[in-house]
Design an enzyme around this catalytic site. Structure first.
Site, short mmCIF file in Angstrom:
data_model
loop_
_atom_site.label_atom_id
_atom_site.label_comp_id
_atom_site.label_asym_id
_atom_site.label_seq_id
_atom_site.Cartn_x
_atom_site.Cartn_y
_atom_site.Cartn_z
N HIS A 1 -8.96 -59.28 40.79
CA HIS A 1 -9.81 -59.58 39.64
C HIS A 1 -11.26 -59.71 40.06
O HIS A 1 -12.18 -59.39 39.31
CB HIS A 1 -9.34 -60.84 38.91
CG HIS A 1 -9.59 -60.80 37.44
ND1 HIS A 1 -8.99 -59.87 36.60
CD2 HIS A 1 -10.41 -61.55 36.65
CE1 HIS A 1 -9.41 -60.06 35.36
NE2 HIS A 1 -10.27 -61.07 35.36
N LYS B 1 -3.64 -53.74 28.12
CA LYS B 1 -3.05 -54.78 27.29
C LYS B 1 -2.74 -54.24 25.90
O LYS B 1 -3.50 -53.44 25.36
CB LYS B 1 -4.00 -55.97 27.18
CG LYS B 1 -4.16 -56.75 28.49
CD LYS B 1 -5.03 -57.97 28.30
CE LYS B 1 -5.10 -58.79 29.58
NZ LYS B 1 -5.93 -60.00 29.42
N ARG C 1 -12.64 -56.36 40.19
CA ARG C 1 -12.91 -55.92 38.82
C ARG C 1 -14.26 -56.48 38.35
O ARG C 1 -15.08 -55.75 37.77
CB ARG C 1 -11.77 -56.40 37.92
CG ARG C 1 -11.91 -56.08 36.43
CD ARG C 1 -10.60 -56.49 35.75
NE ARG C 1 -10.71 -56.60 34.31
CZ ARG C 1 -10.55 -55.58 33.45
NH1 ARG C 1 -10.35 -54.36 33.91
NH2 ARG C 1 -10.62 -55.78 32.15
N ARG D 1 -7.17 -53.61 36.04
CA ARG D 1 -6.44 -54.83 36.37
C ARG D 1 -5.34 -54.50 37.38
O ARG D 1 -4.83 -53.38 37.43
CB ARG D 1 -5.82 -55.45 35.12
CG ARG D 1 -6.83 -55.76 34.01
CD ARG D 1 -6.13 -56.22 32.75
NE ARG D 1 -7.06 -56.56 31.67
CZ ARG D 1 -7.47 -55.73 30.73
NH1 ARG D 1 -7.02 -54.47 30.71
NH2 ARG D 1 -8.31 -56.12 29.80
N TYR E 1 -20.66 -60.28 32.05
CA TYR E 1 -21.22 -59.65 33.24
C TYR E 1 -22.73 -59.53 33.18
O TYR E 1 -23.39 -59.44 34.21
CB TYR E 1 -20.57 -58.28 33.46
CG TYR E 1 -19.08 -58.39 33.66
CD1 TYR E 1 -18.57 -58.99 34.80
CD2 TYR E 1 -18.19 -57.94 32.70
CE1 TYR E 1 -17.20 -59.13 34.98
CE2 TYR E 1 -16.83 -58.06 32.87
CZ TYR E 1 -16.34 -58.67 34.01
OH TYR E 1 -14.99 -58.80 34.17
N HIS F 1 -11.71 -53.94 27.54
CA HIS F 1 -11.90 -55.20 26.82
C HIS F 1 -11.77 -54.97 25.32
O HIS F 1 -12.31 -54.00 24.79
CB HIS F 1 -13.29 -55.78 27.11
CG HIS F 1 -13.41 -56.38 28.49
ND1 HIS F 1 -14.61 -56.53 29.14
CD2 HIS F 1 -12.47 -56.87 29.33
CE1 HIS F 1 -14.40 -57.08 30.31
NE2 HIS F 1 -13.12 -57.30 30.45
#
Length: 324
Positions: A270, A199, A273, A175, A305, A296
Site C-alpha cells: 500500500h 473493488k 501505491r 492494490r 495525495y 478510487h
C-alpha cells in the site's frame, strides 16, 4: 505489558457472539451478509468488517432491548452503542468505520422492511484524523527497484517473481489483492496494459512502463515455467508450491525490497501505491487520471495525495529557501 501499555483483553470470538444472538437477529446478520456479498459485490475482507461491526451492534441491542428484535434498533440504541465503544477506548477512525457499518445495516433493514424507519442518517459520523501516508522519494523508489533487480540477476525463479511484483506494484499502483488476482491473460504486453478487477468487481485498464514490462517478460519466460506445476493454473504470479501468490508473500517481498534502501520508511504494497500516486501527481498527472488509474470510487480519496505533495513541497522549501 508491552511498551508501557497494558496488554489488551482478548476479543470475544465472532462466531461465538454471532451464535449467541437471538434467532431473529442472527437471521438478519446472515441476510445482510448475503446482501453485501451478492448484491453489492464487496470483497471478503470488507464483508467481514461490516459483519463484525453489525454483530457487535446487535449484541448490544439484545442486551438493552431484550426480545424487541431488529425493530428495537433506534437512534438512542445506536448512540448508546457508539458511546460504549468510545468509553472502551476505541479510536476515532474505528468509530467512524463502525458508524458507517451501522448506517449500511439500518439502510438495508429499512429497505427490506425489518425497520419501520431508518435512523442511520441521523447518526453523526465521528471525523477521522487525516494522516498523510508515508511515501518513498522517487530516488528511493528507484533504489528499491534496483535492489530487487540485483537479486534477480542469477535467474532464480522466486527472485524473478519478486522483482516483477515490486515493479508492477510501483508502476501501476494496483492494490496487492488486485495484483495477486491477476491472470496471465490480463497482461497485454504489446500495449503495456493490465486488466484489473478492483473493488466491487469493477474492471479498469492500467498502463505500465518499460521497466515493469522487462521484469514481467523475464518472469513469464524464465521464472514462472519453473514454478508452474498445473498447466491449467492461469495465475500470473505463483507461490513456491505452484499456486496463486498469497498477498502475505507479496507484502514480505515489498518490505524486503524497500528495507534494502537506507533511510527509506518501512512500507508494504500500500505504501508503494501511495508512492506511485504521489509521484504521478508530482510529475504533472491530473487528479482525475490518477483516480481512474487507482480505481478510487470518489475523487475525495485521490485528493489525499495532493496533500502529500504539498507537504513535501513545504518541507523542501523549509530546508532550502534562505528565508523559509
Amino acid at each position: 505489558m508491552t511498551g508501557g501499555r497494558p496488554a489488551r483483553a482478548s476479543r470475544p470470538d465472532l462466531r461465538e457472539v454471532r451464535a449467541g444472538l437471538p434467532e431473529e437477529l442472527r437471521s438478519a446478520v446472515d441476510s445482510f451478509e448475503r446482501h453485501l456479498e451478492l448484491e453489492r459485490g464487496l470483497s471478503a475482507h470488507t464483508v467481514r468488517g461490516y459483519v463484525t461491526d453489525v454483530v457487535s451492534l446487535l449484541s448490544h441491542l439484545a442486551g438493552v432491548a431484550g426480545d424487541a428484535g431488529v425493530r428495537g434498533l433506534d437512534l438512542s440504541v445506536l448512540r448508546e452503542w457508539l458511546s460504549t465503544q468510545h468509553s472502551a477506548g476505541v479510536s476515532r477512525s474505528t468509530l467512524a468505520r463502525r458508524t458507517a457499518s451501522a448506517r449500511a445495516f439500518t439502510a438495508w433493514a429499512f429497505k427490506t422492511g425489518l425497520l419501520p424507519t431508518d435512523p442511520g442518517p441521523r447518526l453523526a459520523v465521528p471525523s477521522r484524523p487525516r494522516r498523510l501516508p508515508p511515501v518513498l522519494r522517487a530516488d528511493q523508489a528507484g533504489e528499491a527497484m534496483s535492489a530487487s533487480a540485483s537479486g534477480a540477476e542469477q535467474g532464480d525463479p522466486v527472485a524473478l517473481r519478486d522483482h516483477a511484483v515490486v515493479e508492477v506494484l510501483y508502476a501501476t499502483g494496483v492494490r496487492v489483492a488486485e495484483l495477486c488476482g491477476l491472470d496471465v491473460g490480463d497482461v497485454d504486453r504489446e500495449r503495456r496494459v493490465l486488466r484489473v478487477i478492483g473493488k466491487g468487481d469493477k474492471e479498469r485498464a492500467v498502463p505500465f512502463g518499460l521497466p515493469a514490462d522487462a521484469a514481467l517478460g523475464r518472469w513469464l519466460h524464465s521464472g514462472r515455467p519453473k514454478l508452474l506445476h498445473d498447466p491449467s493454473n492461469s495465475a500470473l504470479f505463483l507461490g513456491v508450491r505452484g499456486g496463486r501468490l498469497d498477498p502475505r508473500t507479496a507484502r514480505r517481498t515489498v518490505h524486503d525490497a524497500v528495507g534494502a534502501v537506507g533511510g527509506a520508511p518501512d512500507l508494504g504494497p500500500h505504501g508503494l501505491r501511495h508512492s506511485a500516486a504521489t509521484h504521478l501527481l508530482e510529475g504533472g498527472a491530473d487528479l482525475r487520471s490518477v483516480q481512474e488509474l487507482l480505481g478510487h470510487a470518489t475523487l475525495a480519496t485521490t485528493q489525499l495525495y495532493t496533500h502529500v505533495t504539498v507537504e513535501r513541497l513545504k518541507a523542501i522549501h523549509d530546508r532550502t529557501h534562505p528565508r523559509s
